[in-house]
Design a protein around this motif. Structure first.
Motif, PDB file in Angstrom:
ATOM      1  N   VAL A 133       0.853  -1.186   0.000  1.00 12.55           N
ATOM      2  CA  VAL A 133       0.000   0.000   0.000  1.00 12.55           C
ATOM      3  C   VAL A 133       0.889   1.235   0.000  1.00 12.55           C
ATOM      4  O   VAL A 133       2.054   1.184   0.426  1.00 12.55           O
ATOM      5  CB  VAL A 133      -0.932   0.042   1.238  1.00 12.55           C
ATOM      6  CG1 VAL A 133      -1.940  -1.078   1.202  1.00 12.55           C
ATOM      7  CG2 VAL A 133      -0.135   0.044   2.526  1.00 12.55           C
ATOM      8  N   ARG A 134       0.355   2.314  -0.492  1.00 15.94           N
ATOM      9  CA  ARG A 134       1.009   3.619  -0.373  1.00 15.94           C
ATOM     10  C   ARG A 134       0.203   4.430   0.634  1.00 15.94           C
ATOM     11  O   ARG A 134      -1.012   4.578   0.497  1.00 15.94           O
ATOM     12  CB  ARG A 134       1.056   4.329  -1.714  1.00 15.94           C
ATOM     13  CG  ARG A 134       1.706   5.705  -1.670  1.00 15.94           C
ATOM     14  CD  ARG A 134       2.051   6.173  -3.074  1.00 15.94           C
ATOM     15  NE  ARG A 134       3.060   5.295  -3.674  1.00 15.94           N
ATOM     16  CZ  ARG A 134       3.309   5.240  -4.979  1.00 15.94           C
ATOM     17  NH1 ARG A 134       2.616   5.989  -5.822  1.00 15.94           N
ATOM     18  NH2 ARG A 134       4.238   4.429  -5.435  1.00 15.94           N
ATOM     19  N   MET A 150       4.942  10.471   2.811  1.00 12.41           N
ATOM     20  CA  MET A 150       4.245   9.417   2.074  1.00 12.41           C
ATOM     21  C   MET A 150       5.266   8.371   1.650  1.00 12.41           C
ATOM     22  O   MET A 150       6.350   8.715   1.170  1.00 12.41           O
ATOM     23  CB  MET A 150       3.548  10.012   0.851  1.00 12.41           C
ATOM     24  CG  MET A 150       2.844   8.990  -0.018  1.00 12.41           C
ATOM     25  SD  MET A 150       2.124   9.762  -1.483  1.00 12.41           S
ATOM     26  CE  MET A 150       3.603  10.234  -2.364  1.00 12.41           C
ATOM     27  N   MET A 151       4.951   7.102   1.840  1.00  7.67           N
ATOM     28  CA  MET A 151       5.872   6.041   1.451  1.00  7.67           C
ATOM     29  C   MET A 151       5.094   4.754   1.217  1.00  7.67           C
ATOM     30  O   MET A 151       3.908   4.631   1.585  1.00  7.67           O
ATOM     31  CB  MET A 151       6.962   5.833   2.507  1.00  7.67           C
ATOM     32  CG  MET A 151       6.463   5.434   3.877  1.00  7.67           C
ATOM     33  SD  MET A 151       7.798   5.287   5.086  1.00  7.67           S
ATOM     34  CE  MET A 151       8.692   3.882   4.424  1.00  7.67           C
ATOM     35  N   ASP A 152       5.768   3.793   0.590  1.00  7.96           N
ATOM     36  CA  ASP A 152       5.161   2.494   0.299  1.00  7.96           C
ATOM     37  C   ASP A 152       5.495   1.506   1.405  1.00  7.96           C
ATOM     38  O   ASP A 152       6.627   1.482   1.913  1.00  7.96           O
ATOM     39  CB  ASP A 152       5.676   1.955  -1.035  1.00  7.96           C
ATOM     40  CG  ASP A 152       5.242   2.830  -2.207  1.00  7.96           C
ATOM     41  OD1 ASP A 152       4.278   3.591  -2.042  1.00  7.96           O
ATOM     42  OD2 ASP A 152       5.878   2.751  -3.279  1.00  7.96           O
ATOM     43  N   PHE A 153       4.518   0.682   1.775  1.00  9.18           N
ATOM     44  CA  PHE A 153       4.695  -0.320   2.809  1.00  9.18           C
ATOM     45  C   PHE A 153       4.276  -1.680   2.260  1.00  9.18           C
ATOM     46  O   PHE A 153       3.280  -1.791   1.516  1.00  9.18           O
ATOM     47  CB  PHE A 153       3.841  -0.032   4.051  1.00  9.18           C
ATOM     48  CG  PHE A 153       4.204   1.223   4.782  1.00  9.18           C
ATOM     49  CD1 PHE A 153       5.215   1.215   5.730  1.00  9.18           C
ATOM     50  CD2 PHE A 153       3.542   2.413   4.530  1.00  9.18           C
ATOM     51  CE1 PHE A 153       5.549   2.363   6.409  1.00  9.18           C
ATOM     52  CE2 PHE A 153       3.866   3.568   5.207  1.00  9.18           C
ATOM     53  CZ  PHE A 153       4.882   3.537   6.143  1.00  9.18           C
ATOM     54  N   GLY A 154       5.008  -2.725   2.654  1.00 11.29           N
ATOM     55  CA  GLY A 154       4.506  -4.069   2.469  1.00 11.29           C
ATOM     56  C   GLY A 154       3.471  -4.383   3.540  1.00 11.29           C
ATOM     57  O   GLY A 154       3.437  -3.746   4.588  1.00 11.29           O
ATOM     58  N   VAL A 155       2.621  -5.362   3.279  1.00 10.44           N
ATOM     59  CA  VAL A 155       1.567  -5.734   4.212  1.00 10.44           C
ATOM     60  C   VAL A 155       1.822  -7.165   4.660  1.00 10.44           C
ATOM     61  O   VAL A 155       1.922  -8.083   3.826  1.00 10.44           O
ATOM     62  CB  VAL A 155       0.169  -5.592   3.594  1.00 10.44           C
ATOM     63  CG1 VAL A 155      -0.910  -5.961   4.602  1.00 10.44           C
ATOM     64  CG2 VAL A 155      -0.043  -4.169   3.095  1.00 10.44           C
ATOM     65  N   ALA A 156       1.932  -7.384   5.954  1.00  9.74           N
ATOM     66  CA  ALA A 156       2.186  -8.712   6.493  1.00  9.74           C
ATOM     67  C   ALA A 156       0.995  -9.628   6.224  1.00  9.74           C
ATOM     68  O   ALA A 156      -0.150  -9.179   6.054  1.00  9.74           O
ATOM     69  CB  ALA A 156       2.478  -8.625   7.983  1.00  9.74           C
ATOM     70  N   GLU A 157       1.271 -10.941   6.176  1.00  9.74           N
ATOM     71  CA  GLU A 157       0.223 -11.919   5.914  1.00  9.74           C
ATOM     72  C   GLU A 157      -0.837 -11.931   7.008  1.00  9.74           C
ATOM     73  O   GLU A 157      -1.986 -12.310   6.776  1.00  9.74           O
ATOM     74  CB  GLU A 157       0.845 -13.322   5.788  1.00  9.74           C
ATOM     75  CG  GLU A 157       1.761 -13.495   4.593  1.00  9.74           C
ATOM     76  CD  GLU A 157       1.003 -13.442   3.266  1.00  9.74           C
ATOM     77  OE1 GLU A 157      -0.222 -13.712   3.279  1.00  9.74           O
ATOM     78  OE2 GLU A 157       1.626 -13.140   2.242  1.00  9.74           O
ATOM     79  N   SER A 158      -0.464 -11.511   8.216  1.00 18.24           N
ATOM     80  CA  SER A 158      -1.414 -11.518   9.320  1.00 18.24           C
ATOM     81  C   SER A 158      -2.418 -10.381   9.250  1.00 18.24           C
ATOM     82  O   SER A 158      -3.367 -10.342  10.035  1.00 18.24           O
ATOM     83  CB  SER A 158      -0.656 -11.445  10.649  1.00 18.24           C
ATOM     84  OG  SER A 158       0.138 -10.255  10.702  1.00 18.24           O
ATOM     85  N   VAL A 159      -2.239  -9.467   8.321  1.00 13.83           N
ATOM     86  CA  VAL A 159      -3.111  -8.300   8.195  1.00 13.83           C
ATOM     87  C   VAL A 159      -4.072  -8.516   7.038  1.00 13.83           C
ATOM     88  O   VAL A 159      -3.664  -8.954   5.946  1.00 13.83           O
ATOM     89  CB  VAL A 159      -2.280  -7.016   7.978  1.00 13.83           C
ATOM     90  CG1 VAL A 159      -3.207  -5.814   7.766  1.00 13.83           C
ATOM     91  CG2 VAL A 159      -1.365  -6.785   9.168  1.00 13.83           C
ATOM     92  N   ASP A 160      -5.363  -8.226   7.260  1.00  9.87           N
ATOM     93  CA  ASP A 160      -6.377  -8.333   6.210  1.00  9.87           C
ATOM     94  C   ASP A 160      -6.204  -7.163   5.254  1.00  9.87           C
ATOM     95  O   ASP A 160      -6.582  -6.031   5.558  1.00  9.87           O
ATOM     96  CB  ASP A 160      -7.777  -8.327   6.837  1.00  9.87           C
ATOM     97  CG  ASP A 160      -8.867  -8.537   5.798  1.00  9.87           C
ATOM     98  OD1 ASP A 160      -8.533  -8.780   4.624  1.00  9.87           O
ATOM     99  OD2 ASP A 160     -10.061  -8.445   6.179  1.00  9.87           O
ATOM    100  N   ILE A 161      -5.636  -7.440   4.082  1.00  8.96           N
ATOM    101  CA  ILE A 161      -5.335  -6.367   3.139  1.00  8.96           C
ATOM    102  C   ILE A 161      -6.604  -5.772   2.539  1.00  8.96           C
ATOM    103  O   ILE A 161      -6.593  -4.636   2.049  1.00  8.96           O
ATOM    104  CB  ILE A 161      -4.385  -6.891   2.035  1.00  8.96           C
ATOM    105  CG1 ILE A 161      -3.753  -5.703   1.283  1.00  8.96           C
ATOM    106  CG2 ILE A 161      -5.122  -7.815   1.081  1.00  8.96           C
ATOM    107  CD1 ILE A 161      -2.664  -6.116   0.318  1.00  8.96           C
TER     108      ILE A 161
END
Length: 549
Positions: A431-432, A447-458
């Protein structure tokens, strides 16, 4: 070629040469935070590239940081610079020597404050005696002529004629003639109460003759002050005739500022100098600290005590005093020269070793003549710059975060921060987001880009969603979202579940429908194509339902 044509190339060459020399000097001092010339740096191969805002983010080739900033190359001689934080500069030992850089050590020691003020010499009021008559009468003889005259204990001061004293003498003689012990004792007690000396009473008892005038004597050594009588004056009880002040010990009253009052305690050593005896110093002590503050001057009065065996200190003399307030608590101290004061911040230049320096913010406390207390920002044993610090600070402060370096295990790997989702890249599980400042990492709002962990409901991270998110730094330098608290879901989170071409019920005339005649149990809705129906042309009253009689 005339003179002007000849001078133009020469002036141009001089200007170009000056620019080259100036640029070279700047490179020698502060090129890329090191003391090496630019040519030497260009010949070296970078070890790796790091993010400007996060030295833990490392790559083997140039590129962009997660924040969209260009990565910075790190060379072999500057490999350790990333551990000291933004604003660290490095200069060569030769330049350190040429600049005259000197350092001091942060160490614990007691505060030695020297509070300088002014004061005035006064009588010791505990030994200042005021003389009043206890009877009415006339001063027949004055043995002291002027204020300031020295007197010794037992020296005559004045002779007084008083009818009351004459009557008291006669009462004593009358009691003696009657040989009445009780009356004799009462008459002597009355004379003593009227301050008649014992010697006068003994003489009266022997001679048995009334004296018309009685002489009074000095009760102590000192000087006459406030002489308010002359010969022939009529006096009565309550009249202040004169005062006698002792000068073998004097008081000095001084004033200090309100902020200095907490540094001083009783019996602190005091030194004093006077203009009329240059080069001589008197030693005394703090005798009393007055409990009230002057509301106009915002100062606290002190009473100092000094010995005066030679009577050199005279009342009302002006004096310069220095109170030596020696503390007992061991406090973290730095040389006062090391502190750089600005309008909104106090800072020092921290010497990190190997020619590295960085400006950091500190919190200061009390100070004395040479040292200042450090409340926060430094640890004992560290070195700070005490000379040429302004030049180093001017360069370091351009990029410094003014925070001291921390050990790796002291920086948390994750932090909670508020933010807003701007874009969802579901295929890449990223996500940005625009996030608030992360103070524990020294990150500003950005503002920056983040990865989303598998434990988080994207699926909850739709554009426009405001939330509190836990961001975590991974070992490879990437940053991802590992926890969320959604505050307000985004607008695109709820989508319509109706297919295209569905019936628009808002245009149907329900009043003409004969729903009361419909047998819905016999209707086979699975065979109906609602998408081809025209609601305005339906005549529900004409329907023949299965199962009608």
């Amino acid at each position: 070629m005339n003179k002007h044509e000849f001078l133009k190339p020469a002036a141009l060459a001089t200007a170009v040469g000056g620019m080259i020399v100036g640029g070279a000097l700047s490179l020698v001092l502060f090129s890329n935070g090191s003391g090496d010339p630019a040519g030497e740096v260009a010949e070296k191969k970078p070890l790796y590239w790091v993010a400007p805002m996060d030295p833990n983010y490392r790559r083997d080739s140039p590129g962009k940081s997660p924040m969209g900033m260009d990565l910075i190359p790190v060379y072999e001689d500057g490999a350790g610079d990333s551990d000291t934080g933004p604003g660290t500069i490095k200069i060569s030992p030769e330049v350190v020597n040429n600049l005259g850089v000197r350092t001091g050590t942060v160490e614990r020691q007691a505060l030695h404050s020297e509070i300088v003020s002014v004061g005035y010499v006064k009588y010791d009021e505990e030994r200042l005696i005021h003389i009043h008559p206890r009877v009415s009468g006339w001063v027949e003889k004055l043995h002291v002529k002027a204020a300031g005259d020295p007197v010794k204990k037992g020296a005559p001061l004045y002779s007084l004629y008083s009818p009351e004293l004459v009557n008291a003498q006669e009462e004593l003689l009358l009691a003696m003639n009657r040989n009445n012990a009780r009356l004799i004792e009462a008459a002597k007690s009355r004379l003593l109460a009227l301050q008649i000396p014992d010697s006068f009473i003994d003489n009266l008892s022997k001679r048995k003759k009334v004296q018309q005038t009685v002489t009074f004597y000095a009760p102590q050594d000192g000087v006459v002050d406030n002489l308010n009588i002359r010969e022939g004056f009529y006096v009565k009880p309550g009249t202040t005739m004169l005062s006698i002040g002792a000068l073998d010990e004097v008081w000095v009253e001084g004033e200090i500022f309100e902020r200095q009052a907490g540094l001083i305690k009783l019996n602190d050593r005091v030194s004093m100098k006077l203009d009329y005896l240059p080069g001589k110093t008197w030693e005394g002590k703090v005798d009393y600290i007055y409990p009230t503050l002057d509301s106009k001057t915002r100062t606290v009065r002190l009473r100092l005590r000094f010995a005066n065996p030679n009577a050199e200190l005279k009342p009302n003399m002006f004096a310069q005093i220095t109170v030596h307030a020696d503390g007992t608590d061991q406090m973290l101290m730095i040389p006062k020269d090391a502190l750089i004061r600005t309008g909104s911040q106090d800072r020092v230049v921290l010497a990190l070793g190997e020619g590295r320096f960085k400006s950091i913010e500190v919190k200061t406390g009390r100070q004395d003549a040479g040292f200042i207390e450090i409340i926060g920002g430094l640890n004992g044993g560290e070195s700070v710059v005490t000379s040429a610090q302004f030049l180093l600070d001017s360069e370091s402060s351009k990029t410094s975060d003014f925070k001291r370096m921390h050990k790796e295990d002291e920086i948390p790997s994750s932090a909670w921060v508020g933010g807003e989702i701007l874009e969802l890249m579901k295929d890449h599980r990223m996500v940005r987001a625009q996030h608030e400042p992360v103070e524990v990492w020294g990150w500003p709002e950005m503002m920056m880009d983040f990865g989303v962990a598998e434990s988080v409901d994207i699926d909850q991270l739709t554009p426009g969603t405001t939330l509190h998110m836990e961001i975590t730094k991974n070992d490879d330098g990437s940053v991802e979202i590992t926890g969320i608290h959604v505050m307000s879901p985004g607008g695109s989170e709820v989508e319509s579940s109706e297919p295209e071409g569905a019936i628009d019920h808002s245009q149907m005339d329900h009043s003409s429908m004969g729903h009361g005649q419909m047998n819905q149990d016999g209707m086979d809705h699975s065979q109906m194509n609602h998408g081809e129906m025209e609601p305005t042309e339906m005549d529900h009253s004409a329907h023949q339902m299965q199962g009608e009689g």
